[in-house]
Write a protein that holds these residues in place. Structure first.
Motif, PDB file in Angstrom:
ATOM      1  N   MET A 118       0.821  -1.198   0.000  1.00 49.71           N
ATOM      2  CA  MET A 118       0.000   0.000   0.000  1.00 49.71           C
ATOM      3  C   MET A 118       0.866   1.264   0.000  1.00 49.71           C
ATOM      4  SD  MET A 118      -3.145   0.931   0.059  1.00 49.71           S
ATOM      5  CE  MET A 118      -4.247   2.178   0.568  1.00 49.71           C
ATOM      6  N   ALA A 119       1.952   1.249   0.799  1.00 49.23           N
ATOM      7  CA  ALA A 119       2.818   2.429   0.878  1.00 49.23           C
ATOM      8  C   ALA A 119       3.522   2.692  -0.442  1.00 49.23           C
ATOM      9  CB  ALA A 119       3.843   2.251   1.990  1.00 49.23           C
ATOM     10  N   LYS A 120       3.888   1.619  -1.163  1.00 47.26           N
ATOM     11  CA  LYS A 120       4.563   1.788  -2.440  1.00 47.26           C
ATOM     12  C   LYS A 120       3.626   2.448  -3.452  1.00 47.26           C
ATOM     13  CE  LYS A 120       7.243  -0.670  -5.865  1.00 47.26           C
ATOM     14  NZ  LYS A 120       8.604  -0.259  -5.788  1.00 47.26           N
ATOM     15  N   LYS A 121       2.338   2.056  -3.435  1.00 47.76           N
ATOM     16  CA  LYS A 121       1.358   2.644  -4.351  1.00 47.76           C
ATOM     17  C   LYS A 121       1.186   4.139  -4.068  1.00 47.76           C
ATOM     18  CE  LYS A 121      -3.269   2.048  -6.158  1.00 47.76           C
ATOM     19  NZ  LYS A 121      -4.515   1.301  -6.082  1.00 47.76           N
ATOM     20  N   LYS A 122       1.150   4.494  -2.768  1.00 45.59           N
ATOM     21  CA  LYS A 122       1.009   5.902  -2.398  1.00 45.59           C
ATOM     22  C   LYS A 122       2.234   6.706  -2.832  1.00 45.59           C
ATOM     23  CE  LYS A 122      -0.697   8.709   1.317  1.00 45.59           C
ATOM     24  NZ  LYS A 122      -1.397   8.703   2.571  1.00 45.59           N
ATOM     25  N   THR A 123       3.424   6.115  -2.714  1.00 48.50           N
ATOM     26  CA  THR A 123       4.653   6.785  -3.132  1.00 48.50           C
ATOM     27  C   THR A 123       4.648   7.019  -4.636  1.00 48.50           C
ATOM     28  OG1 THR A 123       5.851   5.718  -1.332  1.00 48.50           O
ATOM     29  CG2 THR A 123       7.164   6.632  -3.110  1.00 48.50           C
ATOM     30  N   ILE A 124       4.226   6.028  -5.394  1.00 44.98           N
ATOM     31  CA  ILE A 124       4.159   6.173  -6.851  1.00 44.98           C
ATOM     32  C   ILE A 124       3.159   7.255  -7.228  1.00 44.98           C
ATOM     33  CG2 ILE A 124       3.457   5.016  -8.994  1.00 44.98           C
ATOM     34  CD1 ILE A 124       4.693   2.455  -7.842  1.00 44.98           C
ATOM     35  N   GLN A 125       2.008   7.287  -6.539  1.00 54.67           N
ATOM     36  CA  GLN A 125       1.007   8.317  -6.822  1.00 54.67           C
ATOM     37  C   GLN A 125       1.556   9.707  -6.529  1.00 54.67           C
ATOM     38  OE1 GLN A 125      -2.290   7.075  -4.413  1.00 54.67           O
ATOM     39  NE2 GLN A 125      -3.167   5.797  -6.035  1.00 54.67           N
ATOM     40  N   SER A 126       2.322   9.862  -5.451  1.00 56.33           N
ATOM     41  CA  SER A 126       2.867  11.175  -5.130  1.00 56.33           C
ATOM     42  C   SER A 126       3.900  11.613  -6.174  1.00 56.33           C
ATOM     43  CB  SER A 126       3.471  11.192  -3.727  1.00 56.33           C
ATOM     44  OG  SER A 126       4.580  10.346  -3.641  1.00 56.33           O
ATOM     45  N   TYR A 127       4.696  10.671  -6.699  1.00 57.36           N
ATOM     46  CA  TYR A 127       5.644  11.019  -7.752  1.00 57.36           C
ATOM     47  C   TYR A 127       4.917  11.419  -9.036  1.00 57.36           C
ATOM     48  CZ  TYR A 127       9.890   9.676  -5.310  1.00 57.36           C
ATOM     49  OH  TYR A 127      10.943   9.639  -4.442  1.00 57.36           O
ATOM     50  N   VAL A 128       3.849  10.720  -9.344  1.00 63.92           N
ATOM     51  CA  VAL A 128       3.068  11.053 -10.538  1.00 63.92           C
ATOM     52  C   VAL A 128       2.448  12.438 -10.368  1.00 63.92           C
ATOM     53  CG1 VAL A 128       1.028  10.433 -11.903  1.00 63.92           C
ATOM     54  CG2 VAL A 128       2.656   8.662 -11.209  1.00 63.92           C
ATOM     55  N   LEU A 129       1.881  12.716  -9.204  1.00 64.53           N
ATOM     56  CA  LEU A 129       1.295  14.026  -8.941  1.00 64.53           C
ATOM     57  C   LEU A 129       2.353  15.122  -9.028  1.00 64.53           C
ATOM     58  CD1 LEU A 129      -1.254  15.564  -8.127  1.00 64.53           C
ATOM     59  CD2 LEU A 129      -0.609  15.195  -5.752  1.00 64.53           C
ATOM     60  N   TYR A 130       3.528  14.865  -8.461  1.00 64.23           N
ATOM     61  CA  TYR A 130       4.640  15.815  -8.513  1.00 64.23           C
ATOM     62  C   TYR A 130       5.057  16.073  -9.969  1.00 64.23           C
ATOM     63  CZ  TYR A 130       9.490  17.443  -8.057  1.00 64.23           C
ATOM     64  OH  TYR A 130      10.665  18.139  -8.173  1.00 64.23           O
ATOM     65  N   ALA A 131       5.156  15.010 -10.755  1.00 62.78           N
ATOM     66  CA  ALA A 131       5.551  15.148 -12.160  1.00 62.78           C
ATOM     67  C   ALA A 131       4.513  15.937 -12.944  1.00 62.78           C
ATOM     68  CB  ALA A 131       5.757  13.768 -12.782  1.00 62.78           C
ATOM     69  N   ILE A 132       3.248  15.644 -12.718  1.00 62.64           N
ATOM     70  CA  ILE A 132       2.172  16.371 -13.426  1.00 62.64           C
ATOM     71  C   ILE A 132       2.189  17.845 -13.036  1.00 62.64           C
ATOM     72  CG2 ILE A 132      -0.343  16.610 -13.606  1.00 62.64           C
ATOM     73  CD1 ILE A 132      -0.469  13.515 -13.432  1.00 62.64           C
ATOM     74  N   LEU A 133       2.374  18.123 -11.758  1.00 62.24           N
ATOM     75  CA  LEU A 133       2.458  19.513 -11.300  1.00 62.24           C
ATOM     76  C   LEU A 133       3.632  20.243 -11.953  1.00 62.24           C
ATOM     77  CD1 LEU A 133       1.283  21.653  -9.369  1.00 62.24           C
ATOM     78  CD2 LEU A 133       2.872  20.828  -7.652  1.00 62.24           C
ATOM     79  N   LEU A 134       4.779  19.590 -12.024  1.00 60.08           N
ATOM     80  CA  LEU A 134       5.940  20.189 -12.690  1.00 60.08           C
ATOM     81  C   LEU A 134       5.637  20.495 -14.156  1.00 60.08           C
ATOM     82  CD1 LEU A 134       9.016  18.174 -11.374  1.00 60.08           C
ATOM     83  CD2 LEU A 134       8.609  20.613 -11.127  1.00 60.08           C
ATOM     84  N   ILE A 135       5.033  19.545 -14.840  1.00 59.73           N
ATOM     85  CA  ILE A 135       4.742  19.728 -16.270  1.00 59.73           C
ATOM     86  C   ILE A 135       3.730  20.852 -16.470  1.00 59.73           C
ATOM     87  CG2 ILE A 135       3.713  18.620 -18.294  1.00 59.73           C
ATOM     88  CD1 ILE A 135       5.003  15.977 -17.256  1.00 59.73           C
ATOM     89  N   VAL A 136       2.677  20.886 -15.662  1.00 60.15           N
ATOM     90  CA  VAL A 136       1.649  21.933 -15.806  1.00 60.15           C
ATOM     91  C   VAL A 136       2.247  23.315 -15.522  1.00 60.15           C
ATOM     92  CG1 VAL A 136      -0.481  22.851 -14.788  1.00 60.15           C
ATOM     93  CG2 VAL A 136      -0.324  20.431 -15.384  1.00 60.15           C
ATOM     94  N   LEU A 137       3.004  23.437 -14.421  1.00 61.76           N
ATOM     95  CA  LEU A 137       3.637  24.728 -14.119  1.00 61.76           C
ATOM     96  C   LEU A 137       4.653  25.104 -15.195  1.00 61.76           C
ATOM     97  CD1 LEU A 137       4.178  24.625 -10.252  1.00 61.76           C
ATOM     98  CD2 LEU A 137       2.662  26.119 -11.544  1.00 61.76           C
ATOM     99  N   GLY A 138       5.394  24.127 -15.695  1.00 62.12           N
ATOM    100  CA  GLY A 138       6.344  24.394 -16.770  1.00 62.12           C
ATOM    101  C   GLY A 138       5.657  24.930 -18.012  1.00 62.12           C
ATOM    102  N   ILE A 139       4.528  24.327 -18.372  1.00 62.31           N
ATOM    103  CA  ILE A 139       3.774  24.808 -19.537  1.00 62.31           C
ATOM    104  C   ILE A 139       3.262  26.223 -19.289  1.00 62.31           C
ATOM    105  CG2 ILE A 139       1.648  24.465 -20.870  1.00 62.31           C
ATOM    106  CD1 ILE A 139       2.143  21.406 -20.531  1.00 62.31           C
ATOM    107  N   LEU A 140       2.738  26.475 -18.081  1.00 65.59           N
ATOM    108  CA  LEU A 140       2.260  27.828 -17.758  1.00 65.59           C
ATOM    109  C   LEU A 140       3.383  28.851 -17.861  1.00 65.59           C
ATOM    110  CD1 LEU A 140      -0.123  27.200 -14.730  1.00 65.59           C
ATOM    111  CD2 LEU A 140      -0.756  28.004 -16.998  1.00 65.59           C
TER     112      LEU A 140
END
Length: 157
Positions: A1-23
């Protein structure tokens, strides 16, 4: 369960970086200023709502405090953003000077901090030509954020 949460946080972090980068790539420094104003305005509205809710439940002093703070935040968001630019500019300038004087960190990073601090201060005081340089910095940072976001996605999946 903890590994899934860690992967989700990395995905969220990556998406946030990409969205802010595009902005940042699309809007440059104006986007950052607008984001600061939006965050301050939304924060002010939330404080106003909290103030009203505290009135309703009978916490008058806390309600007044939140209400006044929220109204000030909404009314003065542009001024607060200007002060934020001043603080950021001074902090970068001082950081660059101190690190160069003490020979800490990479010289290039310290010089960049020094130059960006000067540009942000010039920008805060209305020097129009500084916008061009600050926009270039935001474009570069936006592109680097997109690359970092993609690398995070590729590395973690």
């Amino acid at each position: 369960m903890a590994k899934k949460k860690t992967i989700q946080s990395y995905v969220l972090y990556a998406i946030l970086l990409i969205v802010l980068g595009i902005l940042f790539l699309v809007g440059g420094a104006g986007t950052a200023q607008n984001l600061i104003n939006i965050v301050l305005t939304v924060g002010g509205v939330v404080l106003i709502v909290l103030g009203v809710l505290n009135f309703v439940v009978g916490l008058l002093p806390l309600g007044i405090f939140y209400l006044v703070l929220g109204i000030l935040l909404v009314a003065l968001s542009w001024t607060i953003a200007w002060v934020a630019f001043l603080v950021i500019g001074v902090a970068l300038l001082v950081n660059g000077i101190v690190n160069l004087a003490k020979r800490r960190g990479w010289v290039v990073n310290n010089v960049i901090a020094l130059v960006v601090g000067i540009l942000v201060l010039l920008l805060a005081f209305g020097v129009n030509w500084a916008w061009s340089f600050v926009n270039i910095i935001f474009y570069v940072v936006g592109a680097l954020m997109i690359v970092e976001g993609i690398l995070v996605l590729v590395k973690k999946n």
